[in-house]
Design an enzyme around this catalytic site. Sequence first.
Site, mmCIF file in Angstrom:
data_model
loop_
_atom_site.group_PDB
_atom_site.id
_atom_site.type_symbol
_atom_site.label_atom_id
_atom_site.label_comp_id
_atom_site.label_asym_id
_atom_site.label_seq_id
_atom_site.Cartn_x
_atom_site.Cartn_y
_atom_site.Cartn_z
ATOM 1 N N ASP A 66 -22.394 -23.676 -19.698
ATOM 2 C CA ASP A 66 -21.957 -22.334 -20.087
ATOM 3 C C ASP A 66 -20.569 -22.437 -20.727
ATOM 4 O O ASP A 66 -19.983 -23.513 -20.809
ATOM 5 C CB ASP A 66 -21.898 -21.417 -18.864
ATOM 6 C CG ASP A 66 -20.974 -21.969 -17.782
ATOM 7 O OD1 ASP A 66 -19.753 -21.764 -17.887
ATOM 8 O OD2 ASP A 66 -21.475 -22.628 -16.837
ATOM 9 N N ASP B 114 -17.760 -20.959 -19.544
ATOM 10 C CA ASP B 114 -16.798 -20.429 -18.601
ATOM 11 C C ASP B 114 -16.749 -18.911 -18.808
ATOM 12 O O ASP B 114 -17.786 -18.293 -19.053
ATOM 13 C CB ASP B 114 -15.435 -21.110 -18.764
ATOM 14 C CG ASP B 114 -14.562 -20.974 -17.516
ATOM 15 O OD1 ASP B 114 -15.078 -21.216 -16.416
ATOM 16 O OD2 ASP B 114 -13.376 -20.633 -17.648
#
Length: 293
Positions: A213, A215
């Site tokens: 991802d 963050d």
Amino acid sequence: MVQAATKPVIGVIGGSGVYEIEALTNKRWQRVESGFGEPSDDFLFGQFEDIEMVFLPRHGRGHRIPPSEINYRANIDALKRAGVTEIISVSACGSFEEKLSPGTFVIVDQFIDQTIARHKSFFGSGLVAHVSMARPVCSRLGDALENAARNLGIPVSRGGTYLAMEGPQFSSLAESELYRSWGCQVIGMTNMPEAKLAREAEICYGAVAMVTDYDCWHSDHEAVEVSAILQVLMQNADGARELVKAVAPILGKRMTSCSAGCHHALDNALITAPDARDPALVQKLKAVAGRVL
């Protein structure tokens, strides 16, 4: 204990989603004792082709142990006792750069350690040592991991700084933006103090950070569902197992001590005079520092 210049034994520390290596033959799960407490789990011993391998699920099978409660010292000490000479660390991470999209494998070469609640050294009062962490990972392992990933068609980026945070909570937006301003590429919770301890134990350490991802800094982050992140995590885990199988025969060809110097990291590191050393600590460090003690 296997000496560094003998036939390599490849250790794999598996992070989120990587709890076993199915391709091993002659497999057996076995407990390895450590004077530093209990490792995360039993070790999976086996062979891949003619390469001896040892696998450890960092969080334990079933993902039982959070990052701050992992006994990093016991894990590395026990791997040393098991004869491991080089460690491949695989872990999930968040990305700080648009180009490092989910599914990318980052071959980390630097760390910033922001953890605060972990034992970070095998040494202490009664036996003081200082090892260099200027180059915290093994460049030889990094080369092998990069080449293997590219040959497999895995999206890979060579080099990058891993921000190790304490967790278990994820970053605030302010923290995420701060770490980006520092020039970090990825963020995770487990590679420190693991890399420091591997260096003290004179074990080569290569870190593969697998992006799941962005963050929380990315404008689209909140639109990403947990199910999508889990799907990326599982895909990354599959890629990690293929990477380990591809890189093991390369690392298994080493005939002498590591050319990057990892197997001699304790040369000139011990500061305490021999007659001032704590005998109990010396005995406790028999596996980690036996070569120089």
